[in-house]
Write a protein that holds these residues in place. Structure first.
Motif, PDB file in Angstrom:
ATOM      1  N   MET A  79     -28.097  13.827 -39.946  1.00  0.00           N
ATOM      2  CA  MET A  79     -28.815  12.619 -39.577  1.00  0.00           C
ATOM      3  C   MET A  79     -28.557  12.262 -38.129  1.00  0.00           C
ATOM      4  SD  MET A  79     -28.083  10.256 -42.881  1.00  0.00           S
ATOM      5  CE  MET A  79     -28.756   8.843 -42.017  1.00  0.00           C
ATOM      6  N   GLU A  80     -29.499  11.529 -37.550  1.00  0.00           N
ATOM      7  CA  GLU A  80     -29.366  11.033 -36.192  1.00  0.00           C
ATOM      8  C   GLU A  80     -29.511   9.521 -36.183  1.00  0.00           C
ATOM      9  OE1 GLU A  80     -31.999  12.817 -33.426  1.00  0.00           O
ATOM     10  OE2 GLU A  80     -31.366  14.859 -33.845  1.00  0.00           O
ATOM     11  N   THR A  81     -28.889   8.908 -35.195  1.00  0.00           N
ATOM     12  CA  THR A  81     -29.103   7.486 -34.964  1.00  0.00           C
ATOM     13  C   THR A  81     -30.051   7.295 -33.788  1.00  0.00           C
ATOM     14  OG1 THR A  81     -27.068   7.534 -33.677  1.00  0.00           O
ATOM     15  CG2 THR A  81     -26.944   6.610 -35.885  1.00  0.00           C
ATOM     16  N   CYS A  82     -30.728   6.188 -33.770  1.00  0.00           N
ATOM     17  CA  CYS A  82     -31.739   5.928 -32.748  1.00  0.00           C
ATOM     18  C   CYS A  82     -31.094   5.129 -31.607  1.00  0.00           C
ATOM     19  CB  CYS A  82     -32.921   5.163 -33.341  1.00  0.00           C
ATOM     20  SG  CYS A  82     -34.298   4.964 -32.210  1.00  0.00           S
ATOM     21  N   TRP A  83     -30.324   5.823 -30.760  1.00  0.00           N
ATOM     22  CA  TRP A  83     -29.686   5.152 -29.621  1.00  0.00           C
ATOM     23  C   TRP A  83     -30.407   5.569 -28.336  1.00  0.00           C
ATOM     24  CZ3 TRP A  83     -26.569   1.742 -31.599  1.00  0.00           C
ATOM     25  CH2 TRP A  83     -25.827   2.025 -32.741  1.00  0.00           C
ATOM     26  N   ASP A  84     -31.697   5.360 -28.268  1.00  0.00           N
ATOM     27  CA  ASP A  84     -32.419   5.786 -27.084  1.00  0.00           C
ATOM     28  C   ASP A  84     -32.306   4.729 -25.983  1.00  0.00           C
ATOM     29  OD1 ASP A  84     -34.216   3.748 -27.734  1.00  0.00           O
ATOM     30  OD2 ASP A  84     -35.501   5.137 -28.867  1.00  0.00           O
ATOM     31  N   ASP A  85     -32.851   5.054 -24.824  1.00  0.00           N
ATOM     32  CA  ASP A  85     -32.718   4.161 -23.672  1.00  0.00           C
ATOM     33  C   ASP A  85     -33.418   2.833 -23.886  1.00  0.00           C
ATOM     34  OD1 ASP A  85     -31.177   5.922 -22.250  1.00  0.00           O
ATOM     35  OD2 ASP A  85     -32.898   6.956 -21.382  1.00  0.00           O
ATOM     36  N   GLY A  86     -34.376   2.782 -24.823  1.00  0.00           N
ATOM     37  CA  GLY A  86     -35.084   1.542 -25.071  1.00  0.00           C
ATOM     38  C   GLY A  86     -34.343   0.587 -25.981  1.00  0.00           C
ATOM     39  N   TYR A  87     -33.218   1.030 -26.524  1.00  0.00           N
ATOM     40  CA  TYR A  87     -32.474   0.164 -27.443  1.00  0.00           C
ATOM     41  C   TYR A  87     -31.830  -0.976 -26.656  1.00  0.00           C
ATOM     42  CZ  TYR A  87     -30.522  -0.540 -32.066  1.00  0.00           C
ATOM     43  OH  TYR A  87     -30.234  -1.034 -33.315  1.00  0.00           O
ATOM     44  N   GLN A  88     -32.019  -2.204 -27.096  1.00  0.00           N
ATOM     45  CA  GLN A  88     -31.563  -3.364 -26.349  1.00  0.00           C
ATOM     46  C   GLN A  88     -30.039  -3.479 -26.382  1.00  0.00           C
ATOM     47  OE1 GLN A  88     -33.648  -5.258 -24.602  1.00  0.00           O
ATOM     48  NE2 GLN A  88     -35.310  -3.914 -25.268  1.00  0.00           N
ATOM     49  N   SER A  89     -29.486  -3.926 -25.272  1.00  0.00           N
ATOM     50  CA  SER A  89     -28.032  -4.067 -25.182  1.00  0.00           C
ATOM     51  C   SER A  89     -27.512  -5.094 -26.179  1.00  0.00           C
ATOM     52  CB  SER A  89     -27.635  -4.485 -23.763  1.00  0.00           C
ATOM     53  OG  SER A  89     -28.257  -5.714 -23.411  1.00  0.00           O
ATOM     54  N   THR A  90     -28.360  -6.078 -26.547  1.00  0.00           N
ATOM     55  CA  THR A  90     -27.924  -7.063 -27.538  1.00  0.00           C
ATOM     56  C   THR A  90     -27.625  -6.406 -28.873  1.00  0.00           C
ATOM     57  OG1 THR A  90     -30.248  -7.508 -28.039  1.00  0.00           O
ATOM     58  CG2 THR A  90     -29.170  -8.965 -26.447  1.00  0.00           C
ATOM     59  N   ASN A  91     -28.392  -5.361 -29.217  1.00  0.00           N
ATOM     60  CA  ASN A  91     -28.138  -4.653 -30.460  1.00  0.00           C
ATOM     61  C   ASN A  91     -26.802  -3.913 -30.415  1.00  0.00           C
ATOM     62  OD1 ASN A  91     -31.441  -4.445 -30.136  1.00  0.00           O
ATOM     63  ND2 ASN A  91     -30.728  -4.974 -32.188  1.00  0.00           N
ATOM     64  N   MET A  92     -26.425  -3.426 -29.232  1.00  0.00           N
ATOM     65  CA  MET A  92     -25.127  -2.795 -29.076  1.00  0.00           C
ATOM     66  C   MET A  92     -24.018  -3.801 -29.392  1.00  0.00           C
ATOM     67  SD  MET A  92     -25.822   0.302 -28.236  1.00  0.00           S
ATOM     68  CE  MET A  92     -27.051   1.314 -27.390  1.00  0.00           C
ATOM     69  N   HIS A  93     -24.200  -5.029 -28.924  1.00  0.00           N
ATOM     70  CA  HIS A  93     -23.204  -6.058 -29.210  1.00  0.00           C
ATOM     71  C   HIS A  93     -23.178  -6.378 -30.706  1.00  0.00           C
ATOM     72  CE1 HIS A  93     -22.341  -6.575 -25.047  1.00  0.00           C
ATOM     73  NE2 HIS A  93     -23.565  -7.015 -24.730  1.00  0.00           N
ATOM     74  N   GLU A  94     -24.326  -6.326 -31.370  1.00  0.00           N
ATOM     75  CA  GLU A  94     -24.371  -6.547 -32.818  1.00  0.00           C
ATOM     76  C   GLU A  94     -23.578  -5.474 -33.553  1.00  0.00           C
ATOM     77  OE1 GLU A  94     -28.117  -7.313 -34.691  1.00  0.00           O
ATOM     78  OE2 GLU A  94     -28.957  -8.142 -32.842  1.00  0.00           O
ATOM     79  N   VAL A  95     -23.751  -4.224 -33.135  1.00  0.00           N
ATOM     80  CA  VAL A  95     -23.006  -3.123 -33.754  1.00  0.00           C
ATOM     81  C   VAL A  95     -21.516  -3.331 -33.589  1.00  0.00           C
ATOM     82  CG1 VAL A  95     -22.520  -0.653 -33.617  1.00  0.00           C
ATOM     83  CG2 VAL A  95     -24.882  -1.457 -33.527  1.00  0.00           C
ATOM     84  N   GLU A  96     -21.105  -3.675 -32.383  1.00  0.00           N
ATOM     85  CA  GLU A  96     -19.683  -3.910 -32.134  1.00  0.00           C
ATOM     86  C   GLU A  96     -19.176  -5.077 -32.968  1.00  0.00           C
ATOM     87  OE1 GLU A  96     -16.625  -4.425 -28.329  1.00  0.00           O
ATOM     88  OE2 GLU A  96     -18.807  -4.465 -28.025  1.00  0.00           O
ATOM     89  N   ALA A  97     -19.995  -6.119 -33.122  1.00  0.00           N
ATOM     90  CA  ALA A  97     -19.587  -7.269 -33.919  1.00  0.00           C
ATOM     91  C   ALA A  97     -19.423  -6.902 -35.389  1.00  0.00           C
ATOM     92  CB  ALA A  97     -20.617  -8.394 -33.764  1.00  0.00           C
ATOM     93  N   VAL A  98     -20.321  -6.054 -35.920  1.00  0.00           N
ATOM     94  CA  VAL A  98     -20.220  -5.613 -37.314  1.00  0.00           C
ATOM     95  C   VAL A  98     -18.919  -4.844 -37.534  1.00  0.00           C
ATOM     96  CG1 VAL A  98     -21.215  -4.056 -39.036  1.00  0.00           C
ATOM     97  CG2 VAL A  98     -22.702  -5.578 -37.747  1.00  0.00           C
ATOM     98  N   ILE A  99     -18.614  -3.931 -36.622  1.00  0.00           N
ATOM     99  CA  ILE A  99     -17.383  -3.142 -36.755  1.00  0.00           C
ATOM    100  C   ILE A  99     -16.155  -4.037 -36.653  1.00  0.00           C
ATOM    101  CG2 ILE A  99     -15.998  -1.331 -35.664  1.00  0.00           C
ATOM    102  CD1 ILE A  99     -18.571   0.083 -34.928  1.00  0.00           C
ATOM    103  N   ASN A 100     -16.175  -4.996 -35.747  1.00  0.00           N
ATOM    104  CA  ASN A 100     -15.036  -5.902 -35.594  1.00  0.00           C
ATOM    105  C   ASN A 100     -14.849  -6.763 -36.840  1.00  0.00           C
ATOM    106  OD1 ASN A 100     -14.432  -4.941 -33.050  1.00  0.00           O
ATOM    107  ND2 ASN A 100     -15.653  -6.500 -31.990  1.00  0.00           N
TER     108      ASN A 100
END
Length: 573
Positions: free
Chosen positions: A208-229
C-alpha cells in the motif's frame, strides 16, 4: 491394551478434546462417524476454524443440512477466512441467514460472537455499499477479536473505521491491497482507527501507499502528528504494563515526498519494536537523524525486512542508515532484493555484515533481483552465528547472479552453526566432453579452466564442512551474470567426475532439494554414498516429474533401503 481398557480410555471427554486439536479436518470427519459420544466431542472442532470459499458456499446451496449446522455452531466459531467477502456471505455469520437475503429465515440462530481471528482476503467492490451494515455488525458483536486481516477498501465503508477502533482486544492488524497503486487518501482517519487500539502489538500495511504528494496541506501533517501524539499519551497513561507495537510495516511512497510517518512513529511512545520493515523515507532525509532515532528509540529491534525499492540510490542510503542505527540484528530478509542499480552497488549487505556479523542468524533473500556474489560470500565468511542462509530464486530467468565459485574459494566459511542453506551456484563456463573430462583444447588454450575446477571443488568442500546442516537446496545461476550452461554442472554431484564425496560430513542432513539437473549423471554409487553418509536423510526433491525418478533402479534401491525417505518434485515444496 484390552478392548474394555481402550473403551474407558477414549471415553474421557477431556482426552478426546485434547486429541481433536491434533487431528486434520478429513480425519476429524471420520472420527465423528465412529459413535455418538465421539460425534459430540469432535464435531465442534469442525467449526472452530474454517474457510468460507466457493466450495463452502456451494455446499450450503446443495446440502440443506449444512445451513442448519452452521446456524447451530455459530457460537463455536473462533477463526474465519473469507476468500471473497460480500454482504450475503458476511450475513451468514451474523444470523445464519439463507444466501438470498430476501428469503425469510425460520430460525435466526445465534450470533457469531466469539471470533478471535477474522481474515477478509478480498471485497466484492461492486457491492461495497451493501457490505457496510453486515461488516460493522459483525465487528460490533466480536469485541474479543485478536487478529484482523482486511483490504484497505474497508476504510471506504461507512462506519467501519469507527467499528475497528472499538476492538479493544485486537493485537494483530493487517491492512493490505492487491493493487500496489491504491493509495490511502485519508491518513488521519486511518491512524485514528488503528492507533486507538490499546492492545495492538502488530501493525502491517502491505502493498500500500499513502498519499503524501506535494498538494497535501501542511495542516493535515499537523493533524497526523496530533493523532500520533494523542495515541502515545493514551498508552503512557496506562502505566508500566502498557502494550506497545512490536511489529511494524508502514505504508510506502515511491518518491517519499513529505512523508512524516517514519520519524513520527519512531520517536513516539507507541513502539517497542522487535520486527520491522525499513520504512520509506523521503530522498533528502537526514541520514544522521535516521541513524540516531533508530539507535535511541529501537533498542530491541532484532528482525529487519528490506522492501523492494527498485535500486534507488537515495533510498538505499536511508536503508543503510537504518541498519547502522540497529544494535544486534538477528535476521534480515527481503523479497525481490536489489543491491545494485546499473553499475553502482547499493552496499546494503556490506553494511549489514559490518554492523551485525556477530549476531546475525538468518539471511533470507527469496527471488532476489540482483545481489553481488562477493557480498554473499562475506556473509558466510563473517557471520559465525548464522543458522539459515536462504538466497535462492523460484523464477526461471531471474537476474540473480548466484554465488560464484571463485568467490567461495577466497575465504573459509565460519558459519558452522548453519542448519539451512539455500544457494544458487555460479561459475565461469568449464567446457567438458560427454565423459566429463575437460576438453583438450580448453586445457591448452585457457589455463583458467583448471583454476575454475579447483574453485568448484573448494565450494563443495565448504558445504561439506557444515556438519550441523539439516536442509540443503542447490540451484544454478541462470541470469545475466553467468556464462555457464546447465550441462556444466551435470557431473558436480557424482563420485567419479565430481565432488559429491566432499560432502560426506553432512551427517545431519534431512532434506536435499536439487533445483537444477544434478541427477542425470548420478547412479548406484551416488545413492549408496547417500545411504552410507547421510543416515538422517528423509526427503529429496528434483526439478522434474517424480515418475521418472521412481523408474530408475538406483533410486528404487535407495527407497528400499531407506523406507523413511520420500522423493518429490521441487514444485511440491
Amino acid at each position: 491394551m484390552s478392548e474394555s481398557a481402550a473403551h474407558t480410555f477414549f471415553a474421557i471427554p477431556e482426552l478426546l478434546c485434547l486429541l481433536s486439536t491434533y487431528v486434520e479436518t478429513h480425519d476429524l470427519t471420520q472420527c465423528i462417524l465412529v459413535c455418538r459420544d465421539w460425534s459430540r466431542q469432535f464435531q465442534p472442532r469442525l467449526w472452530v476454524d474454517f474457510d468460507i470459499d466457493d466450495c463452502f458456499i456451494n455446499q450450503l446451496k446443495t446440502v440443506p443440512s449444512t445451513m442448519a449446522l452452521l446456524t447451530k455452531h455459530l457460537g463455536q466459531i473462533r477463526a474465519v477466512n473469507f476468500w471473497l467477502a460480500d454482504d450475503t456471505r458476511l450475513q451468514l455469520l451474523i444470523q445464519g441467514l439463507p444466501l438470498q437475503l430476501n428469503e425469510p429465515s425460520t430460525d435466526p440462530g445465534t450470533l457469531c460472537t466469539n471470533l478471535q481471528c477474522l481474515i477478509l482476503q478480498q471485497f466484492d467492490e461492486t457491492r461495497l455499499p451493501l457490505i457496510s451494515m453486515p461488516l460493522v455488525t459483525l465487528l460490533g458483536h466480536n469485541p474479543c477479536l485478536t487478529r484482523l486481516e482486511m483490504s484497505c477498501v474497508f476504510f471506504e465503508i461507512d462506519g467501519a473505521p469507527a467499528a475497528l477502533a472499538q476492538l479493544s482486544h485486537l493485537q494483530h492488524l493487517y491492512i493490505f491491497s492487491y493493487n500496489s497503486r491504491r493509495t490511502i487518501t485519508n491518513p488521519v482517519l486511518l491512524l485514528q482507527s488503528c492507533l486507538a487500539l490499546p492492545e495492538l502489538t502488530e501493525l502491517r500495511f502491505v502493498n500500500m501507499e499513502t498519499c503524501w504528494d506535494d498538494g497535501y496541506q501542511s495542516t493535515n501533517m499537523h493533524e497526523v502528528e496530533a493523532v500520533i501524539n494523542r495515541a502515545s499519551n493514551a498508552r503512557i497513561a496506562q502505566g508500566p504494563a502498557v502494550k506497545r507495537i512490536k511489529t511494524l510495516q508502514l505504508p510506502s511512497h515511491r518518491q517519499g515526498h513529505r512523508n512524516p510517518l517514519p520519524l513520527l512513529f519512531l520517536k513516539s511512545s507507541l513502539l517497542d519494536l522487535e520486527t520491522c520493515e525499513i520504512p520509506w523515507f523521503r530522498p533528502d532525509a537526514d541520514l544522521e537523524e535516521i541513524e540516531q532515532v533508530v539507535r535511541e528509540h529501537c533498542p530491541n529491534l532484532k528482525h529487519l525486512t528490506c522492501p523492494f525499492f527498485f535500486g534507488l540510490a537515495e533510498l538505499a542510503e536511508a536503508m543503510r542508515a537504518f541498519i547502522r542505527g540497529c544494535s544486534g540484528l538477528q535476521s534480515f530478509s527481503s523479497e525481490g532484493f536489489n543491491d545494485g542499480y546499473d553499475l553502482a552497488p547499493m552496499l546494503i549487505l556490506s553494511e549489514l555484515v559490518a554492523r551485525h556479523h556477530t549476531t546475525l542468524e538468518t539471511l533470507e533473500l527469496p527471488n532476489a533481483f540482483e545481489v553481488r556474489s562477493r557480498d554473499l560470500q562475506e556473509v558466510l565468511s563473517c557471520c559465525k552465528q548464522l543458522k539459515r542462509f536462504w538466497v535462492i530464486c523460484n523464477q526461471e530467468n531471474h537476474m540473480l547472479s548466484g554465488l560464484a565459485f571463485q568467490d567461495i574459494s577466497r575465504s573459509d566459511w565460519v558459519c558452522t552453526e548453519l542448519r539451512e542453506l539455500g544457494i544458487a551456484l555460479n561459475r565461469c563456463r568449464c567446457k567438458r566432453n560427454i565423459s566429463g573430462e575437460l576438453e583438450e583444447e580448453e586445457k591448452q588454450d585457457d589455463p583458467r579452466v583448471w583454476l575454475a575446477a579447483s574453485a568448484t571443488k573448494r565450494a563443495y568442500q565448504q558445504i561439506g564442512r557444515l556438519e550441523k546442516l539439516e536442509v540443503l537446496a542447490i540451484d544454478t545461476a541462470r541470469g545475466l551474470g553467468t556464462m555457464a550452461k546447465a550441462k556444466d554442472y551435470l557431473w558436480d554431484l557424482t563420485l567419479s567426475k565430481g565432488w559429491l564425496g566432499e560432502m560426506a560430513g553432512l551427517k545431519n542432513l534431512r532434506r536435499l532439494e536439487l533445483r537444477a539437473d544434478f541427477l542425470s549423471m548420478m547412479g548406484q554409487a551416488e545413492v549408496e554414498f547417500m545411504y552410507d553418509y547421510w543416515p538422517e536423510l528423509r526427503e529429496i526433491s528434483f526439478p522434474c516429474k517424480i515418475e521418472h525418478i521412481h523408474a530408475e533402479p538406483h533410486w528404487q534401491w535407495l527407497l528400499y533401503n531407506l523406507p523413511q525417505l520420500t522423493l518429490s518434485s521441487v514444485e511440491e515444496w
